[in-house]
Structures are given as structure tokens and as C-alpha cells.
Design a protein around this motif. Structure first.
Motif, PDB file in Angstrom:
ATOM      1  N   MET A 284       0.761  -1.163  -0.134  1.00  0.00           N
ATOM      2  CA  MET A 284      -0.022   0.039  -0.023  1.00  0.00           C
ATOM      3  C   MET A 284       0.785   1.222   0.033  1.00  0.00           C
ATOM      4  O   MET A 284       1.900   1.448   0.681  1.00  0.00           O
ATOM      5  CB  MET A 284      -0.761  -0.020   1.334  1.00  0.00           C
ATOM      6  CG  MET A 284      -1.887   1.460   1.308  1.00  0.00           C
ATOM      7  SD  MET A 284      -2.859   1.495   2.738  1.00  0.00           S
ATOM      8  CE  MET A 284      -1.910   1.927   3.901  1.00  0.00           C
ATOM      9  N   LEU A 285       0.205   2.418  -0.615  1.00  0.00           N
ATOM     10  CA  LEU A 285       0.990   3.682  -0.790  1.00  0.00           C
ATOM     11  C   LEU A 285      -0.070   4.679  -0.423  1.00  0.00           C
ATOM     12  O   LEU A 285      -1.257   4.287  -0.481  1.00  0.00           O
ATOM     13  CB  LEU A 285       1.743   3.931  -2.157  1.00  0.00           C
ATOM     14  CG  LEU A 285       2.828   3.492  -2.709  1.00  0.00           C
ATOM     15  CD1 LEU A 285       2.734   3.225  -4.150  1.00  0.00           C
ATOM     16  CD2 LEU A 285       3.961   3.671  -1.855  1.00  0.00           C
ATOM     17  N   ILE A 286       0.486   5.537   0.306  1.00  0.00           N
ATOM     18  CA  ILE A 286      -0.330   6.897   0.530  1.00  0.00           C
ATOM     19  C   ILE A 286       0.247   8.262  -0.009  1.00  0.00           C
ATOM     20  O   ILE A 286       1.331   8.568   0.110  1.00  0.00           O
ATOM     21  CB  ILE A 286      -0.393   7.123   2.259  1.00  0.00           C
ATOM     22  CG1 ILE A 286      -1.129   5.807   2.894  1.00  0.00           C
ATOM     23  CG2 ILE A 286      -1.329   8.154   2.678  1.00  0.00           C
ATOM     24  CD1 ILE A 286      -1.326   5.830   4.335  1.00  0.00           C
ATOM     25  N   ASP A 287      -0.719   8.764  -0.887  1.00  0.00           N
ATOM     26  CA  ASP A 287      -0.219  10.088  -1.375  1.00  0.00           C
ATOM     27  C   ASP A 287      -0.827  11.120  -0.522  1.00  0.00           C
ATOM     28  O   ASP A 287      -1.790  11.689  -0.271  1.00  0.00           O
ATOM     29  CB  ASP A 287      -0.808  10.201  -2.670  1.00  0.00           C
ATOM     30  CG  ASP A 287      -0.458  11.311  -3.435  1.00  0.00           C
ATOM     31  OD1 ASP A 287       0.309  12.105  -2.919  1.00  0.00           O
ATOM     32  OD2 ASP A 287      -0.827  11.649  -4.639  1.00  0.00           O
ATOM     33  N   THR A 288       0.319  11.431   0.303  1.00  0.00           N
ATOM     34  CA  THR A 288       0.003  12.619   1.445  1.00  0.00           C
ATOM     35  C   THR A 288      -0.209  13.832   0.913  1.00  0.00           C
ATOM     36  O   THR A 288      -0.139  14.922   1.743  1.00  0.00           O
ATOM     37  CB  THR A 288       1.069  12.605   2.296  1.00  0.00           C
ATOM     38  OG1 THR A 288       2.390  12.750   1.689  1.00  0.00           O
ATOM     39  CG2 THR A 288       1.082  11.145   3.206  1.00  0.00           C
TER      40      THR A 288
END
Ligand SMILES: [Zn+2]
Length: 257
Positions: free
Chosen positions: A1-5
Motif C-alpha cells: 500500500m502507498l499513501i499519497d500525502t
């Protein structure tokens, strides 16, 4: 999983296909998004989007430093924060001296510093992290932060400073954000190996800063993987390691569910 902050899904560049952009990003493993406002309109829009995609997009309200010349009123943002408890951060706000030269620069800089200080006070008051924009302005940024009653939690988004600035950020427990320009910036290739991976988050700044191999196209959160891969290469860590650590950092900094 990635989070685009840091992704500007609230800009009209995404009005015609926002749901497709979000669906494509999710298919590419980007599961959560923080959508910062750059003025009152886009801050409100960030809230509307969060209602449409609950648990997926998260709100930050603020005025970009370029707005400082209009001396904007923070009260509407304060009202938004009280009415919509789903805001996870304040910003983006900060200092951007890149366009300022010549004799009018000092007045413009001082308006930016005052607007930044007001955002920081709001962040401290609400116990929220702050999303900081800093371009050609690091020493003034740290000066403003150091005059606050307490240091807010936060991130220097799209970090563009040198090693000294990185150290100053670490001393203040600030996170730093890495964007798509890491795939082509020689300066970032030198700095990223020195970044503490436990205080680093990933961001696209979409629709801007499109990474290699998509330069020239509109940037989208689905491209975050290229930034993650480059950071893994520069830090000599596995991609999985980068994804796990930066997601954990984002969840902890912004208190995401
Ligand atoms: Zn931005």
C-alpha cells in the motif's frame, strides 16, 4: 500500500475524471490521499471530495503562500474546521520566495511570514499537523517556527532544501515529503540518501511534478509508485520496505484510520 500525502484532487484539472483518477490510483496500490487546500475555495472542495470518498481522501485546509499578497482571512477556515471534524491537517501554507526579487520583496515576504504564523497557531490550537511549503525560504521558515509557543507536528512538503535544512527539520521533529521530481533531480539524488526513512512521506503534488517516465503528462496519484521505486534505489532499501515505512509514517503523522 502507498499513501499519497499531498495531491491536489481538488483542482479543476481533475473535475472531469476525478473518480477515474482515484480508481486508477487504487488499482496501482495508492489507497489513501490527503488533499490540501490552497485557498478557501479549494479547501471547501477538499471537504466535498472527502464526503464523496469517505475513508479514502482526507482534508487539509489552508492558503498557499502565494495567497499572502491578498492578506486572506483565516476565519472561514476556522469555521470549516469546527463544522467538519474530518480535517486531518492545516495547509498547505508556508513561504515561497522563488518569484520575489527586487525592492518589493521584503513586504511580500513579511506578509507570507505572518500568514504562515497564523496557520501554525491554528494547527497548534486544533492539535493538527501542518503541511509546509518552503521554496528558497528555509531560514525564514525555521525562524517563524521557532518563535511559536510550541512546535507543531508537521511535514515540509516537496522538500527542496540542503543537508543543513534537513538537519534543522529533523531537530524540529518535522517529516519531509518526497515528490516525483526525485526521479530526475540531481540535487534530490544527493539529499535523499541522508533522509531518515522513519520521518519521510511520499507525495505526488498532482497534477504537478510528474515523475519519469511520464513527464509532460498531467501527474496523477497512480504515478506515486515511480517515486517510491526511486527512493528505494537511493536509500538502498527494498520497495516493500519503503511502502510499509512511508505508509506507517503517514498514518501516524495524520492520524489516519
Ligand atoms: Zn501542493
Amino acid at each position: 500500500m502507498l499513501i499519497d500525502t499531498h495531491t491536489h484532487l481538488n483542482l479543476n484539472e481533475f473535475d472531469s475524471d476525478r473518480s477515474v483518477v482515484i480508481a486508477n490510483a487504487k488499482k496501482a496500490g495508492v489507497k489513501k490521499f490527503i488533499v490540501p487546500g490552497i485557498d478557501e475555495f479549494t479547501s471547501r472542495k477538499s471537504i466535498e471530495i472527502a464526503y464523496q470518498y469517505p475513508g479514502t481522501t482526507f482534508v487539509s485546509v489552508g492558503y498557499h503562500p502565494y495567497e499572502a499578497q491578498h492578506e486572506p482571512d483565516l476565519r472561514p477556515l476556522e469555521l470549516l474546521l469546527r463544522k467538519h471534524q474530518e480535517s486531518v491537517a492545516i495547509g498547505e501554507c508556508g513561504l515561497d520566495y522563488h518569484i520575489y526579487t527586487g525592492e518589493q520583496a521584503e513586504g511580500k515576504k513579511s506578509r507570507q511570514k505572518s500568514l504562515l504564523a497564523q496557520h501554525c497557531e491554528m494547527a497548534i490550537h486544533h492539535g493538527l499537523p501542518i503541511i509546509l511549503h518552503s521554496r528558497d525560504a528555509f531560514s525564514d521558515l525555521f525562524d517563524v517556527l521557532d518563535t511559536l509557543p510550541t512546535m507543531p507536528k508537521g511535514v515540509i512538503h516537496c522538500f527542496s532544501g540542503g543537508l543543513q535544512d534537513l538537519r534543522m527539520a529533523a531537530e524540529r521533529n518535522l517529516f519531509v515529503g518526497i515528490d516525483g521530481n526525485v526521479t530526475y533531480s540531481k540535487q534530490l539524488a544527493l539529499i535523499v540518501p541522508h533522509m531518515d526513512i522513519t520521518r519521510t512521506v511520499l507525495e505526488t503534488d498532482a497534477p504537478y511534478l510528474t515523475p519519469v517516465p511520464h513527464r509532460g503528462e498531467r501527474n496523477e496519484p497512480k504515478h506515486l509508485i515511480h517515486t517510491a521505486k526511486k527512493v528505494a534505489e537511493l536509500k538502498n532499501l527494498t520497495l516493500q520496505n519503503i511502502m510499509d515505512q512511508t505508509s506507517a509514517n503517514a498514518i501516524s503523522l495524520f492520524q489516519l484510520p
